[in-house]
Design an enzyme around this catalytic site. Structure first.
Site, mmCIF file in Angstrom:
data_model
loop_
_atom_site.group_PDB
_atom_site.id
_atom_site.type_symbol
_atom_site.label_atom_id
_atom_site.label_comp_id
_atom_site.label_asym_id
_atom_site.label_seq_id
_atom_site.Cartn_x
_atom_site.Cartn_y
_atom_site.Cartn_z
ATOM 1 N N CYS A 37 12.207 7.348 18.961
ATOM 2 C CA CYS A 37 11.025 7.989 19.088
ATOM 3 C C CYS A 37 10.716 9.242 18.838
ATOM 4 C CB CYS A 37 11.306 8.743 20.663
ATOM 5 S SG CYS A 37 11.394 10.340 20.654
ATOM 6 N N CYS A 67 11.712 12.051 17.901
ATOM 7 C CA CYS A 67 12.934 12.403 16.994
ATOM 8 C C CYS A 67 12.722 12.260 15.812
ATOM 9 C CB CYS A 67 14.481 11.221 17.141
ATOM 10 S SG CYS A 67 14.617 10.927 18.366
ATOM 11 N N ASP A 120 -18.327 -1.397 -8.529
ATOM 12 C CA ASP A 120 -18.166 -1.333 -10.161
ATOM 13 C C ASP A 120 -18.721 -2.669 -10.098
ATOM 14 O OD1 ASP A 120 -18.001 -0.138 -12.344
ATOM 15 O OD2 ASP A 120 -16.015 -1.202 -12.689
ATOM 16 N N ASP A 147 -12.691 0.167 -10.763
ATOM 17 C CA ASP A 147 -11.427 -0.219 -11.609
ATOM 18 C C ASP A 147 -11.672 0.485 -12.862
ATOM 19 O OD1 ASP A 147 -12.581 -1.975 -13.039
ATOM 20 O OD2 ASP A 147 -11.472 -3.732 -13.399
ATOM 21 N N ASP A 174 -13.973 4.713 -13.221
ATOM 22 C CA ASP A 174 -14.215 4.905 -11.941
ATOM 23 C C ASP A 174 -13.559 6.392 -11.648
ATOM 24 O OD1 ASP A 174 -16.597 2.735 -12.018
ATOM 25 O OD2 ASP A 174 -14.701 1.485 -12.787
#
Length: 746
Positions: A31, A34, A439, A625, A629
């Protein structure tokens, strides 16, 4: 091999910032409580930076300073806490999980069979108590029930007893402790009442209690297996060896660890590509669904890139290694999935804190219930039955599952849509978004440039240029090779760094490169750029013939227009922030019908715009990317990067999306809203369950059997609510009649 014989140091790998890392499979986790015990226990060791447990896979990831704590000490601390550690391996972990499932199923079958038989005996006693059953007959049925119940409890209760014993031996409590106490008290009370020749015994309640608890645990175990993260199965996509072609032409199979960047490997038909690289010779078809999300086989030929984990078709390929084992796209996918599954969100932390309070509260509530009923004048036996019901019904299972169940299902759905999370709370933050900054280059457009216009297949000069371009890895050269389909390189090629390529063809100098290197006039260059704003030019010069200029530009992603329209209709404010030239950005914005755009943006200017929007109270998603950026990606409320992004941008982004399409951005926003709603619903379900169930149990209206049913039902309710994320989800595609921008240059 035992834990003490294993060299745990051999399983340690280098981590970040001088730390080391180790992944372990941990047995005994039942659970959220734990998870908290393990994480808090390990963090008490010196030098531990992070310790994260994945509740779904039982995987523990530890980062620490090796000089302060050894790997053996970490494993020993886990043993002291009552947990057994193994080196994490997806295949062996699945085997252990299957073994656990079979054990639960056997216990369930025994408890069910015994429960039915005891119930038949109990029916006779109940009906006899209402008529004229003799005390001797009633006692006989009670002892017969005991004869069935005692070995059944001993066998079927093992999963709970083992977990509870390990917890108590380590000086802690978990959710199985009150369950075991409740079952044992019910059995012991029944034996006492049988010895006292009482009218009632609770053997059937104890056994059926175990039966329903086992039903809940088995279904929970099964659902976890079904919704297990792709990260736990990714080893199936990863080759363990590669056929390396040695300089003398011989082929030898070697471990991936021995393959280095620049090596040449042979990928036979039907094999998985073991590394990331570029095809040097051979033609085939590749199943790139891992990278693109498309199951259609893609033709590959020399000069094209292939990725580890993708499946080769019938042809044999010779591939030049670009990224060996540990640095491939497949490894990056695995890393991102693991980071997302192990990171903790705000909701997880709330649920963990609540689960930690469970043990003292439930034992206190049961004790107070027992004392309260005694003070109210009830005899100790029925008071004990009521307190047993309180022990059973007050369970944090639903609370512990509320968030992880949704996260596992949502992560799977996001992956199916081509999105890999890099942050545990990215789902929550994505659901807050009201503004999206895009972008242009490599984000709204594809990363690789394409030739503007069409080529004449019979144009000898262009075909020669394609053969010359095979000698270069420049993006424009690669685009020309792709456009011409060149396969045979020209001999004796010289490369002038930063300028271009040169060779001799039929006694004439043949050049390919920048316009200035090839001697193009400034007027010709300006006319070419005017005809194709924002394009990059590649020049061809053969002897004294006029210079040919070829324009290349990145194409818009095929569904960019449809995604932009969809996001606009959903109420998001869209902007384009690009470092590209004004003509190129204007053309892109007009094509996609984005009113707000800015060109020539430097990293500091993007950050300034981002901060301006944040001061206005906007929740901003940054999609980009490039290196420029990365600061904006890190500073945004949440960020996305295409898989083609440089590593720095991927590290700064909260999620990465695969393939050529932009639709994963819209899918991420849609799924995040659904996931957040499901998390909040689950927390309400688990809270309302305890608010309603506990007072009813304290009031004495619930038997232990009814408590077991209610507890199992609450866990199944939150799991089923999480699985709703999968219902109605089909492969999303563009509506018929929508525009395809894949051949439209921005």
């Amino acid at each position: 091999m035992t834990v003490h014989q294993r060299d745990w140091h051999a399983f340690v790998t280098p981590g970040k910032d001088g730390a080391v890392h180790m992944d372990l499979a941990v047995d005994g986790i039942t659970c959220a409580a734990c998870m908290g015990e393990i994480e808090r226990g390990l963090k008490r060791l010196p030098g531990i930076r992070t310790a994260r447990v994945n509740l779904t896979s039982h995987r523990l990831a530890v980062d620490w300073v090796e000089d302060q704590t050894g790997a053996d000490e970490i494993v020993s601390e886990l043993a002291r806490l009552g947990y057994t550690a193994h080196p994490f391996d997806p295949a062996s972990q699945k085997e252990r999980q299957d073994k656990t499932g079979k054990q639960l199923l056997r216990c369930l079958a025994v408890a069910g069979f015994a429960g039915m038989n005891i119930m038949l005996l109990s029916v006779s006693v109940w009906s006899g108590n209402a008529t004229d059953i003799t005390p001797e007959t009633r006692d006989f049925f009670h002892w017969l029930s005991a004869l069935i119940a005692l070995p059944t409890v001993a066998y079927a209760g093992r999963p709970f007893v083992k977990s509870a014993f390990n917890a108590l031996a380590a000086g802690r409590l978990n959710m199985d402790v009150p369950i075991v106490i409740g079952v044992f008290l019910a059995v012991a009370l029944s034996v006492v009442q049988t010895l006292q020749h009482q009218h009632h015994a609770y053997f059937e309640s104890a056994v059926m209690l175990l039966f329903f608890l086992l039903v809940g645990r088995y279904l929970d175990h099964n659902m976890r297996g079904r919704t297990r993260s792709f990260a736990e199965n990714i080893a199936a996509l990863k080759a363990e060896v590669a056929a390396r072609i040695n300089p003398d032409g011989t082929v030898r199979e070697v471990p991936l660890s021995k393959v280095n960047s620049g090596d040449l490997v042979l990928v036979s038909g039907g094999e998985r590509v073991p590394i990331d690289g570029v095809v040097e010779t051979g033609q085939s078809e590749i199943d790139q669904s891992l990278v693109t999300g498309e199951s259609v086989l893609v033709p590959v030929k020399p000069g094209q890139r292939v990725y580890a984990g993708t499946l080769n078709g019938a042809g044999a390929l010779q591939v030049r290694v670009e990224a060996a084992s540990g640095a491939t796209l497949l490894d990056e996918v695995n890393r991102l999935l693991e980071a997302a599954s192990q990171a903790k969100s705000k909701y997880v932390r709330i649920a963990d804190r609540a689960a930690r309070l469970y043990a003292p509260l439930v034992h206190g509530a049961a004790a107070l219930t027992f004392l309260g009923w005694l003070l109210a004048g009830l005899s100790w036996q029925p008071a004990l039955v009521i307190s047993i019901s309180v022990l059973i019904i007050t369970c944090p299972c639903a609370l512990g599952l509320a968030v992880p169940a949704v996260q596992v299902v949502a992560s799977g759905q996001l992956f199916r849509s081509g999105i890999l999370l890099n942050s545990g709370d990215a789902i929550e933050r994505l659901s807050d978004i009201d503004t999206i900054l895009f972008d242009k280059t490599g984000t709204l457009t594809l990363a690789e440039p394409d030739l503007c216009g069409s080529l004449n297949a019979d144009d000898e000069l262009i075909n020669l240029a394609g053969r010359l371009a095979l000698a270069s890895r420049h993006p424009l050269s690669a685009a020309l090779v792709k456009a011409t389909g060149a396969l045979v390189p020209l001999p004796n090629v010289a490369e002038v760094s930063g300028a271009g390529l040169e060779t001799i063809v039929n006694g004439e100098v043949f050049r390919l490169g920048s316009p200035l290197y090839c001697g193009a006039g400034q007027e010709d260059i300006e006319q070419a750029l005017k005809a194709t704003p924002g394009a990059s030019l590649l020049a061809i010069r053969y002897g004294d013939k006029p210079v040919r200029l070829l324009a290349f530009r990145q194409r818009l992603r095929p569904d960019a227009g449809e995604v932009v329209r969809l996001l606009t209709e959903q109420g998001y404010k869209l902007e384009i922030l690009s470092g590209d030239t004004e003509p190129a950005v204007r053309d892109c914005a007009e094509t996609l019908e984005v009113a707000d755009w800015r060109a020539g943006m430097k990293p500091a200017q993007k950050i300034a715009r981002l901060e301006e929007l944040q001061r206005q109270g906007r929740k901003v998603l940054m999609v980009g990317d490039g290196l420029n950026d990365a600061p904006a990606l890190a500073g945004a409320h949440v960020s996305l990067s295409p898989v083609s992004a440089v590593h720095l941008s991927q590290a700064a982004a909260d999620a990465v999306f695969l393939g050529e399409k932009l639709m994963p951005v819209a899918d991420a926003l849609r799924l995040s809203r659904k996931a957040r709603a499901a998390i909040e619903q689950n927390l309400w379900i688990s809270a309302l369950y305890n608010v309603i169930a506990v007072p009813i149990a304290v009031a004495g209206f619930v038997t232990p059997l009814m408590a077991a049913v209610a507890m199992s039902a609450s866990s199944l309710a939150v799991t089923a609510n999480a699985l709703k994320l999968r219902w109605g989800e089909v492969n999303r595609s563009l509506p018929s009649g929508s525009k395809d921008y894949s051949n439209r240059e921005p």
